[in-house]
Design a protein around this motif. Structure first.
Motif, short mmCIF file in Angstrom:
data_model
loop_
_atom_site.label_atom_id
_atom_site.label_comp_id
_atom_site.label_asym_id
_atom_site.label_seq_id
_atom_site.Cartn_x
_atom_site.Cartn_y
_atom_site.Cartn_z
N GLU A 54 0.66 -1.02 0.13
CA GLU A 54 -0.12 0.01 0.04
C GLU A 54 1.04 1.26 0.14
O GLU A 54 0.45 2.03 -0.77
CB GLU A 54 -1.00 -0.03 1.32
CG GLU A 54 -1.95 -1.09 1.18
CD GLU A 54 -3.00 -0.82 -0.23
OE1 GLU A 54 -3.48 0.17 -0.27
OE2 GLU A 54 -3.22 -1.90 -0.72
N MET A 55 2.24 1.19 0.64
CA MET A 55 2.92 2.42 0.78
C MET A 55 3.54 2.58 -0.71
O MET A 55 3.53 3.97 -0.96
CB MET A 55 4.11 1.90 1.60
CG MET A 55 5.03 3.06 1.83
SD MET A 55 6.39 2.37 3.13
CE MET A 55 7.79 3.19 2.64
N LYS A 56 3.84 1.54 -1.28
CA LYS A 56 4.18 1.73 -2.74
C LYS A 56 3.15 2.45 -3.63
O LYS A 56 3.38 3.16 -4.54
CB LYS A 56 4.66 0.41 -3.27
CG LYS A 56 5.41 0.47 -4.50
CD LYS A 56 6.06 -0.96 -4.70
CE LYS A 56 6.87 -0.79 -6.29
NZ LYS A 56 7.27 -2.23 -6.64
N LYS A 57 2.06 1.96 -3.34
CA LYS A 57 0.73 2.23 -4.27
C LYS A 57 0.39 3.56 -4.14
O LYS A 57 0.25 4.37 -5.02
CB LYS A 57 -0.51 1.33 -3.97
CG LYS A 57 -0.86 0.18 -4.59
CD LYS A 57 -2.14 -0.30 -4.37
CE LYS A 57 -2.19 -1.81 -4.49
NZ LYS A 57 -3.38 -2.50 -3.83
N ALA A 58 0.61 4.11 -2.71
CA ALA A 58 0.15 5.44 -2.60
C ALA A 58 1.31 6.38 -2.65
O ALA A 58 1.12 7.67 -2.12
CB ALA A 58 -0.51 5.52 -1.09
N ASN A 59 2.55 5.95 -2.95
CA ASN A 59 3.68 6.54 -2.99
C ASN A 59 3.88 7.45 -1.87
O ASN A 59 4.46 8.68 -1.93
CB ASN A 59 3.74 7.55 -4.16
CG ASN A 59 5.01 8.25 -4.90
OD1 ASN A 59 5.90 7.32 -4.49
ND2 ASN A 59 4.87 9.36 -5.06
N LEU A 60 3.84 6.64 -0.61
CA LEU A 60 4.37 7.38 0.74
C LEU A 60 5.67 6.95 1.13
O LEU A 60 6.38 5.90 0.96
CB LEU A 60 3.29 6.75 1.83
CG LEU A 60 1.88 6.85 1.64
CD1 LEU A 60 1.08 6.13 2.53
CD2 LEU A 60 1.52 8.50 1.96
N SER A 61 6.18 8.11 1.72
CA SER A 61 7.48 7.83 2.35
C SER A 61 7.60 6.90 3.48
O SER A 61 6.49 6.72 4.20
CB SER A 61 7.98 9.43 2.81
OG SER A 61 7.43 9.97 3.94
N GLU A 62 8.62 6.49 4.03
CA GLU A 62 8.73 5.50 5.16
C GLU A 62 8.41 6.37 6.39
O GLU A 62 7.89 5.94 7.44
CB GLU A 62 10.19 4.98 5.42
CG GLU A 62 10.31 3.93 6.46
CD GLU A 62 11.57 3.26 6.37
OE1 GLU A 62 11.77 1.93 5.97
OE2 GLU A 62 12.38 3.75 7.06
N GLN A 63 8.68 7.74 6.28
CA GLN A 63 8.49 8.70 7.54
C GLN A 63 6.88 8.70 7.83
O GLN A 63 6.55 8.75 8.77
CB GLN A 63 9.18 9.99 7.27
CG GLN A 63 10.78 10.08 7.17
CD GLN A 63 10.84 9.96 5.89
OE1 GLN A 63 11.37 8.92 5.23
NE2 GLN A 63 11.54 11.15 5.47
N ALA A 64 6.18 8.84 6.40
CA ALA A 64 4.79 9.02 6.63
C ALA A 64 4.16 7.64 7.08
O ALA A 64 3.11 7.66 7.95
CB ALA A 64 4.22 9.33 5.27
#
Length: 419
Positions: free
Chosen positions: A281-291
């Motif tokens: 999901e992190m990859k799909k939403a293009n979220l950083s590890e911090q977020a």
């Protein structure tokens, strides 16, 4: 036998005549329209004179009863039939918004006319907002130039707070959206709105009425994507609006992800599965590890009912976080992610008063579980902490930080001796 005639019963009571003032007046805007049109024809393009005429006429004419007629004339020159066409059998004027010059300065002057009128006659506020909603639904009946003028005026009125952003709901009409009328109108509207204020002011107004997450609805379902929205408005010179919409979508995606994570934790799903799902999901939403670590921390702390007693909640928190330390560790591979987590812990312990004394024990637990490194803890202690509960938490961490520094010095000393 009784020879007297039997008297017939009679109705008793008093009959009242209906007073003329109590009779419902027939709705007939003809005379009202003629008075307004005549006045506008006399004042012409002098908008200062128009404002004075409207101010004075309110004392003689029934603005309350014929508000819609008044606004129709000021915008279109005459009364509008359903769909946005002018009624043929009515008097009209050539001096109105739709016949004015198509530029921002002229629209600002017209906005002042409406502003003065509504400030003078407060009861027109609601009727004016209803008029704008109606005009937006009639957009297909207007020419492109008329739409552009109305869009610029609406943007200025929104910026000045004369109308609520809830009027934008009319733009989500299926027919207007399908034919691209809504999106084209929105470009002109937002340009004039942002020109008067800035994107932060626009965003605040949209959030206030729950419109901040609905802008995608300006496009048909098959084009309702962040990519299409971004390209359309960026190409139209509204990059700030594109960025705002992208950010809103990201916030929405984060909320959905947080909700799903909490449900998985409630169900007791294996952490390996939760980690795999979260990374995807992190990859799909293009979220950083911090977020991502911030979302995980909130989800972990929201999936349990905490004890209200301060002495018991620390023990409960340590047990709970020990269970989820593998999940936290999977998303703290970078120093910035560790700092983000430390700041979330600081804010959480400050905002939830029962956790004020638990801060140091939580940090130590996560250090021992290899979630937090000594570098991150020392950086947080010396410079990266926030103001919330700062003095309390720094005091709690003092001894542990001294121990970390000593351990670091001893390690460096051992390395030198080995060399």
């Amino acid at each position: 036998m009784n020879n007297q005639k039997q008297q017939k019963p009679t109705l008793t009571g008093q009959r009242f005549k209906t007073r003329k003032r109590d009779e419902k007046e027939r709705f007939d805007p003809t005379q009202f329209q003629e008075s307004i049109v005549q006045g506008l024809n006399q004042t012409g393009t002098d908008l200062e004179a128009v404002a004075k005429f409207l101010d004075a006429s309110g004392a003689k004419l029934d603005y309350r009863r014929y508000a819609e007629t008044l606004f129709d004339i000021l915008v279109a020159g005459g009364m509008l039939a359903p769909g946005g066409t002018l009624s043929d059998d009515m008097t009209r004027t050539e001096f109105c918004l739709f016949t004015a010059q198509e530029d921002l300065e002229t629209m600002q002057a017209y906005a002042q006319v409406f502003n003065k009128l509504i400030r003078r006659y407060k009861y027109l506020e609601k009727g004016f907002e209803e008029e704008i909603k109606k005009l937006l639904l009639f957009l297909k009946g207007f020419t492109e130039s008329e739409r552009n003028k109305l869009a610029m005026l609406t943007g200025i009125l929104l910026a000045n707070g004369n109308i609520s952003a809830s009027i934008l709901n009319s733009l989500f009409n299926e027919n207007l959206v399908k034919e691209g009328v809504s999106a084209a109108f929105a470009v002109k509207l937002f340009k004039s709105w942002i020109n008067e204020r800035d994107i932060n002011s626009v965003a605040g107004s949209l959030r206030k009425v729950g419109m901040d997450n609905r802008l995608m609805e300006l496009f048909p379902a098959n084009k309702r994507s962040c990519e299409h929205f971004s390209k359309y408005f960026t190409d139209a010179g509204l990059k700030e609006l594109s960025d705002f919409a992208r950010n809103q979508q990201s916030i929405g995606a984060r909320k959905e992800l947080q909700k799903e994570l909490q449900e998985q934790m409630f169900r007791g799903d294996p952490q390996k599965e939760i980690i795999a799902f979260t990374k995807e999901e992190m990859k799909k939403a293009n979220l950083s590890e911090q977020a991502m670590i911030s979302i995980i921390w909130t989800s972990v702390m929201s999936c349990v009912e905490w004890n209200k007693k301060e002495e018991l909640v620390t023990e409960q928190a340590i047990k709970h976080l020990k269970q989820y330390s593998p999940l936290l560790k999977a998303f703290t591979s970078q120093g910035l992610s560790e700092l983000s987590l430390l700041l979330k812990i600081q804010e959480y312990c400050y905002d939830n008063i029962h956790f004020m004394k638990a801060f140091q024990k939580i940090v130590v637990l996560l250090y021992k579980a290899d979630v937090l490194s000594e570098e991150a803890i020392l950086k947080w202690y010396t410079e990266a902490h926030v103001a919330k509960g700062k003095s309390v938490f720094l005091e709690q961490m003092k001894k542990f930080v001294e121990w970390l520094k000593n351990a670091e010095e001893e390690s460096e000393s051992d390395e030198e001796e080995a060399d």
